[in-house]
Design a protein around this motif. Structure first.
Motif, PDB file in Angstrom:
ATOM      1  N   VAL A  78       2.648  11.349   0.962  1.00  0.00           N
ATOM      2  CA  VAL A  78       1.281  11.275   1.492  1.00  0.00           C
ATOM      3  C   VAL A  78       0.581  10.024   0.971  1.00  0.00           C
ATOM      4  CG1 VAL A  78      -0.992  12.392   1.518  1.00  0.00           C
ATOM      5  CG2 VAL A  78       1.079  13.756   1.893  1.00  0.00           C
ATOM      6  N   ALA A  79       0.717   9.739  -0.316  1.00  0.00           N
ATOM      7  CA  ALA A  79       0.073   8.553  -0.889  1.00  0.00           C
ATOM      8  C   ALA A  79       0.604   7.275  -0.244  1.00  0.00           C
ATOM      9  CB  ALA A  79       0.279   8.514  -2.403  1.00  0.00           C
ATOM     10  N   GLN A  80       1.897   7.195  -0.020  1.00  0.00           N
ATOM     11  CA  GLN A  80       2.474   6.012   0.636  1.00  0.00           C
ATOM     12  C   GLN A  80       1.988   5.890   2.078  1.00  0.00           C
ATOM     13  OE1 GLN A  80       6.575   7.130  -0.052  1.00  0.00           O
ATOM     14  NE2 GLN A  80       6.855   5.497  -1.569  1.00  0.00           N
ATOM     15  N   ALA A  81       1.853   7.020   2.746  1.00  0.00           N
ATOM     16  CA  ALA A  81       1.373   7.013   4.132  1.00  0.00           C
ATOM     17  C   ALA A  81      -0.069   6.520   4.202  1.00  0.00           C
ATOM     18  CB  ALA A  81       1.494   8.410   4.740  1.00  0.00           C
ATOM     19  N   VAL A  82      -0.910   6.992   3.295  1.00  0.00           N
ATOM     20  CA  VAL A  82      -2.304   6.548   3.266  1.00  0.00           C
ATOM     21  C   VAL A  82      -2.363   5.042   2.988  1.00  0.00           C
ATOM     22  CG1 VAL A  82      -4.511   6.751   2.047  1.00  0.00           C
ATOM     23  CG2 VAL A  82      -3.224   8.811   2.670  1.00  0.00           C
ATOM     24  N   GLU A  83      -1.546   4.577   2.047  1.00  0.00           N
ATOM     25  CA  GLU A  83      -1.517   3.143   1.741  1.00  0.00           C
ATOM     26  C   GLU A  83      -1.035   2.331   2.943  1.00  0.00           C
ATOM     27  OE1 GLU A  83       0.015   0.146  -1.768  1.00  0.00           O
ATOM     28  OE2 GLU A  83       0.904   2.140  -1.633  1.00  0.00           O
ATOM     29  N   LYS A  84      -0.042   2.823   3.655  1.00  0.00           N
ATOM     30  CA  LYS A  84       0.459   2.126   4.843  1.00  0.00           C
ATOM     31  C   LYS A  84      -0.617   2.068   5.920  1.00  0.00           C
ATOM     32  CE  LYS A  84       4.515   1.933   7.824  1.00  0.00           C
ATOM     33  NZ  LYS A  84       4.963   0.595   7.465  1.00  0.00           N
ATOM     34  N   PHE A  85      -1.352   3.144   6.103  1.00  0.00           N
ATOM     35  CA  PHE A  85      -2.437   3.166   7.089  1.00  0.00           C
ATOM     36  C   PHE A  85      -3.517   2.156   6.714  1.00  0.00           C
ATOM     37  CE2 PHE A  85      -6.328   4.879   9.022  1.00  0.00           C
ATOM     38  CZ  PHE A  85      -5.917   5.001  10.337  1.00  0.00           C
ATOM     39  N   ALA A  86      -3.861   2.108   5.426  1.00  0.00           N
ATOM     40  CA  ALA A  86      -4.838   1.122   4.965  1.00  0.00           C
ATOM     41  C   ALA A  86      -4.332  -0.299   5.215  1.00  0.00           C
ATOM     42  CB  ALA A  86      -5.145   1.330   3.481  1.00  0.00           C
ATOM     43  N   GLY A  87      -3.035  -0.496   5.052  1.00  0.00           N
ATOM     44  CA  GLY A  87      -2.444  -1.801   5.338  1.00  0.00           C
ATOM     45  C   GLY A  87      -2.548  -2.172   6.802  1.00  0.00           C
ATOM     46  N   MET A  88      -2.448  -1.175   7.694  1.00  0.00           N
ATOM     47  CA  MET A  88      -2.614  -1.450   9.120  1.00  0.00           C
ATOM     48  C   MET A  88      -4.006  -2.006   9.388  1.00  0.00           C
ATOM     49  SD  MET A  88      -0.618   1.825  10.830  1.00  0.00           S
ATOM     50  CE  MET A  88      -1.453   1.644  12.393  1.00  0.00           C
ATOM     51  N   ILE A  89      -4.992  -1.425   8.752  1.00  0.00           N
ATOM     52  CA  ILE A  89      -6.366  -1.910   8.909  1.00  0.00           C
ATOM     53  C   ILE A  89      -6.502  -3.297   8.284  1.00  0.00           C
ATOM     54  CG2 ILE A  89      -8.767  -1.496   8.233  1.00  0.00           C
ATOM     55  CD1 ILE A  89      -8.018   1.560   8.374  1.00  0.00           C
ATOM     56  N   GLY A  90      -5.898  -3.482   7.125  1.00  0.00           N
ATOM     57  CA  GLY A  90      -5.991  -4.751   6.412  1.00  0.00           C
ATOM     58  C   GLY A  90      -5.389  -5.919   7.158  1.00  0.00           C
ATOM     59  N   GLN A  91      -4.383  -5.682   7.997  1.00  0.00           N
ATOM     60  CA  GLN A  91      -3.797  -6.762   8.786  1.00  0.00           C
ATOM     61  C   GLN A  91      -4.850  -7.468   9.638  1.00  0.00           C
ATOM     62  OE1 GLN A  91      -0.319  -7.931   9.484  1.00  0.00           O
ATOM     63  NE2 GLN A  91      -0.209  -7.188   7.390  1.00  0.00           N
ATOM     64  N   TRP A  92      -5.779  -6.692  10.187  1.00  0.00           N
ATOM     65  CA  TRP A  92      -6.843  -7.273  11.015  1.00  0.00           C
ATOM     66  C   TRP A  92      -7.733  -8.187  10.173  1.00  0.00           C
ATOM     67  CZ3 TRP A  92      -6.826  -7.253  16.114  1.00  0.00           C
ATOM     68  CH2 TRP A  92      -6.026  -6.303  16.754  1.00  0.00           C
ATOM     69  N   VAL A  93      -8.020  -7.779   8.963  1.00  0.00           N
ATOM     70  CA  VAL A  93      -8.872  -8.579   8.078  1.00  0.00           C
ATOM     71  C   VAL A  93      -8.141  -9.839   7.622  1.00  0.00           C
ATOM     72  CG1 VAL A  93     -10.099  -8.570   5.870  1.00  0.00           C
ATOM     73  CG2 VAL A  93     -10.138  -6.533   7.332  1.00  0.00           C
ATOM     74  N   LEU A  94      -6.878  -9.707   7.256  1.00  0.00           N
ATOM     75  CA  LEU A  94      -6.111 -10.839   6.734  1.00  0.00           C
ATOM     76  C   LEU A  94      -5.743 -11.873   7.789  1.00  0.00           C
ATOM     77  CD1 LEU A  94      -3.677  -8.934   4.359  1.00  0.00           C
ATOM     78  CD2 LEU A  94      -5.547 -10.450   3.680  1.00  0.00           C
ATOM     79  N   HIS A  95      -5.382 -11.403   8.983  1.00  0.00           N
ATOM     80  CA  HIS A  95      -4.805 -12.304   9.980  1.00  0.00           C
ATOM     81  C   HIS A  95      -5.597 -12.405  11.279  1.00  0.00           C
ATOM     82  CE1 HIS A  95      -1.378 -12.504   7.354  1.00  0.00           C
ATOM     83  NE2 HIS A  95      -1.250 -11.194   7.399  1.00  0.00           N
ATOM     84  N   GLY A  96      -6.571 -11.531  11.471  1.00  0.00           N
ATOM     85  CA  GLY A  96      -7.311 -11.541  12.723  1.00  0.00           C
ATOM     86  C   GLY A  96      -6.595 -10.815  13.848  1.00  0.00           C
ATOM     87  N   TYR A  97      -5.466 -10.196  13.525  1.00  0.00           N
ATOM     88  CA  TYR A  97      -4.742  -9.357  14.475  1.00  0.00           C
ATOM     89  C   TYR A  97      -3.957  -8.325  13.677  1.00  0.00           C
ATOM     90  CZ  TYR A  97      -0.711 -12.366  13.398  1.00  0.00           C
ATOM     91  OH  TYR A  97       0.277 -13.069  12.760  1.00  0.00           O
ATOM     92  N   GLY A  98      -3.463  -7.330  14.380  1.00  0.00           N
ATOM     93  CA  GLY A  98      -2.712  -6.268  13.722  1.00  0.00           C
ATOM     94  C   GLY A  98      -2.321  -5.200  14.716  1.00  0.00           C
ATOM     95  N   ARG A  99      -2.101  -4.019  14.189  1.00  0.00           N
ATOM     96  CA  ARG A  99      -1.648  -2.925  15.034  1.00  0.00           C
ATOM     97  C   ARG A  99      -2.830  -2.102  15.527  1.00  0.00           C
ATOM     98  NH1 ARG A  99       3.375  -1.151  11.380  1.00  0.00           N
ATOM     99  NH2 ARG A  99       1.998  -1.891   9.770  1.00  0.00           N
ATOM    100  N   PHE A 100      -2.711  -1.705  16.770  1.00  0.00           N
ATOM    101  CA  PHE A 100      -3.695  -0.858  17.426  1.00  0.00           C
ATOM    102  C   PHE A 100      -3.257   0.602  17.306  1.00  0.00           C
ATOM    103  CE2 PHE A 100      -3.677  -4.863  19.733  1.00  0.00           C
ATOM    104  CZ  PHE A 100      -5.016  -5.108  20.024  1.00  0.00           C
TER     105      PHE A 100
END
Length: 175
Positions: A46-68
């Motif tokens: 569960v902790a890894q899943a939450v971190e991965k989900f946060a990373g999905m959001i972070g991609q948009w901040v870091l690169h201006g694009y990411g996963r929808f």
């Protein structure tokens, strides 16, 4: 959580592709902690899943694009994720797609979403190439990659081992 301000919304006949939102977390955790993730390095805790989900959001901040997040137009339910992922600046973006539950399989949702993302990525986003890495047994994803114009590149390392195939996508082949 409000949608990320700079995240576009992509519409297809049956789907709305939008920024990941806090309300998607429970569906994503259920997916990420299940055997459905066997081809993509899971299942996770569960902790890894939450971190991965946060990373999905972070991609948009870091690169201006990411996963929808894929949502069904008829119900609004989140059913998966799709989009370009950038883990290392020295590498090209990786196209990704996953359906979170078996009930969404076999209906063409992943193909529909991946095609919409390819048009956006090679159009307004401005990408010229991308890759994807697919497990040998993930036949559905291999079909999607081929339909998007992906070319298998056995000469490129698959990073995850011999059980994976890397595909290369170009703007010209995908559009």
């Amino acid at each position: 959580m409000p949608a990320l301000a700079h995240t576009p919304v992509l519409d297809t006949p049956r789907l709305v592709l939008r920024a990941p939102q806090a309300d998607d977390l429970s569906a994503f955790v259920a997916y990420a902690t299940s055997a459905r993730t066997r081809f993509v390095g899971g299942p996770k805790t569960v902790a890894q899943a939450v971190e991965k989900f946060a990373g999905m959001i972070g991609q948009w901040v870091l690169h201006g694009y990411g996963r929808f997040t894929l949502t069904r137009r008829d119900t609004g339910a989140p059913i998966g994720h799709v989009g370009p992922l950038m883990l290392a600046e020295a590498e090209m973006p990786e196209f990704t797609w996953s359906l979170w539950g078996a009930d969404a399989e076999g209906q063409g949702f992943a193909q529909e979403a991946a095609q919409a993302v390819a048009v956006w990525a090679f159009g307004p986003l401005g990408l010229t190439q991308a890759s994807t890495i697919i497990h040998a047994e993930n036949t559905a994803s291999h079909r999607i990659a081929a339909r998007l114009g992906g070319v298998q590149r056995p000469d490129w390392p698959a990073h995850f081992g011999a059980d994976f195939t890397t595909y290369h996508f170009t703007k010209e082949a995908a559009l």
